[in-house]
Scaffold this motif. Structure first.
Motif, PDB file in Angstrom:
ATOM      1  N   UNK A 144       0.776  -1.228   0.000  1.00  0.00           N
ATOM      2  CA  UNK A 144       0.000   0.000   0.000  1.00  0.00           C
ATOM      3  C   UNK A 144       0.808   1.280   0.000  1.00  0.00           C
ATOM      4  N   UNK A 145       2.128   1.188  -0.172  1.00  0.00           N
ATOM      5  CA  UNK A 145       2.941   2.408  -0.215  1.00  0.00           C
ATOM      6  C   UNK A 145       2.493   3.334  -1.341  1.00  0.00           C
ATOM      7  N   UNK A 146       2.142   2.761  -2.469  1.00  0.00           N
ATOM      8  CA  UNK A 146       1.730   3.585  -3.609  1.00  0.00           C
ATOM      9  C   UNK A 146       0.470   4.381  -3.270  1.00  0.00           C
ATOM     10  N   UNK A 147      -0.495   3.713  -2.642  1.00  0.00           N
ATOM     11  CA  UNK A 147      -1.738   4.396  -2.268  1.00  0.00           C
ATOM     12  C   UNK A 147      -1.477   5.455  -1.196  1.00  0.00           C
ATOM     13  N   UNK A 148      -0.454   5.246  -0.401  1.00  0.00           N
ATOM     14  CA  UNK A 148      -0.068   6.248   0.594  1.00  0.00           C
ATOM     15  C   UNK A 148       0.553   7.470  -0.090  1.00  0.00           C
ATOM     16  N   UNK A 149       1.469   7.238  -1.034  1.00  0.00           N
ATOM     17  CA  UNK A 149       2.143   8.332  -1.734  1.00  0.00           C
ATOM     18  C   UNK A 149       1.192   9.105  -2.650  1.00  0.00           C
ATOM     19  N   UNK A 150       0.372   8.388  -3.406  1.00  0.00           N
ATOM     20  CA  UNK A 150      -0.460   9.034  -4.432  1.00  0.00           C
ATOM     21  C   UNK A 150      -1.853   8.391  -4.471  1.00  0.00           C
ATOM     22  N   UNK A 151      -2.689   8.673  -3.465  1.00  0.00           N
ATOM     23  CA  UNK A 151      -4.018   8.060  -3.423  1.00  0.00           C
ATOM     24  C   UNK A 151      -4.923   8.481  -4.580  1.00  0.00           C
TER      25      UNK A 151
ATOM     26  N   UNK B 238      -3.994   8.344  -7.595  1.00  0.00           N
ATOM     27  CA  UNK B 238      -3.595   7.502  -8.734  1.00  0.00           C
ATOM     28  C   UNK B 238      -3.706   6.017  -8.416  1.00  0.00           C
ATOM     29  N   UNK B 239      -3.424   5.619  -7.164  1.00  0.00           N
ATOM     30  CA  UNK B 239      -3.377   4.206  -6.774  1.00  0.00           C
ATOM     31  C   UNK B 239      -4.402   3.916  -5.685  1.00  0.00           C
ATOM     32  N   UNK B 240      -4.886   2.674  -5.690  1.00  0.00           N
ATOM     33  CA  UNK B 240      -5.815   2.250  -4.652  1.00  0.00           C
ATOM     34  C   UNK B 240      -5.677   0.741  -4.447  1.00  0.00           C
ATOM     35  N   UNK B 241      -5.757   0.318  -3.185  1.00  0.00           N
ATOM     36  CA  UNK B 241      -5.809  -1.109  -2.884  1.00  0.00           C
ATOM     37  C   UNK B 241      -7.247  -1.570  -3.026  1.00  0.00           C
ATOM     38  N   UNK B 242      -7.435  -2.706  -3.683  1.00  0.00           N
ATOM     39  CA  UNK B 242      -8.773  -3.249  -3.874  1.00  0.00           C
ATOM     40  C   UNK B 242      -9.059  -4.305  -2.805  1.00  0.00           C
ATOM     41  N   UNK B 243     -10.234  -4.845  -2.839  1.00  0.00           N
ATOM     42  CA  UNK B 243     -10.656  -5.848  -1.861  1.00  0.00           C
ATOM     43  C   UNK B 243      -9.763  -7.091  -1.889  1.00  0.00           C
ATOM     44  N   UNK B 244      -9.118  -7.344  -3.041  1.00  0.00           N
ATOM     45  CA  UNK B 244      -8.215  -8.498  -3.152  1.00  0.00           C
ATOM     46  C   UNK B 244      -6.849  -8.246  -2.509  1.00  0.00           C
ATOM     47  N   UNK B 245      -6.643  -7.026  -1.975  1.00  0.00           N
ATOM     48  CA  UNK B 245      -5.398  -6.684  -1.303  1.00  0.00           C
ATOM     49  C   UNK B 245      -4.296  -6.217  -2.232  1.00  0.00           C
TER      50      UNK B 245
END
Length: 101
Positions: A27-34, A36-43
């Motif tokens: 989830x680092x990407x979603x932390x840096x640029x939410x 642009x990136x998101x974690x889905x239900x599949x993790x």
């Protein structure tokens, strides 16, 4: 060229995609640029469209907005799975990520 497309060094458009086969779900990407990136239900992480839609197709790309270029580049550099690829739209050359020259 739209504001969304004026994203790269020298004004070239950049796009980003994630190889979910390598994603570790940290989830680092979603932390840096939410935006642009998101974690889905599949993790796993996925890119989002400019309209905030989760793009779950394999190899789906999204434009890198200029204000977020540094955050997206940092995401590619820091990703433990080395699964984030940022490339120029014009020639598909990777500029950030595991395959960058």
């Amino acid at each position: 060229m739209s504001v969304q497309e004026q994203t790269a060094e020298g004004g070239e458009a950049l796009e980003v995609w994630i190889d979910q086969d390598l994603c570790t779900g940290d989830g680092l990407c979603a932390h840096y640029a939410p935006e642009v990136f998101e974690l889905d239900i599949d993790g796993l992480a996925y890119v989002k469209s400019p309209d905030d839609e989760l793009l779950q197709d394999k190899g789906a790309t999204t434009p890198v907005p200029l204000p977020l270029l540094r955050d997206v580049a940092d995401s590619a550099r820091e990703c433990p799975g080395e699964c984030i690829h940022v490339r120029r739209v014009s020639d598909k050359i990777e500029v950030y990520g595991p395959d960058a020259a």
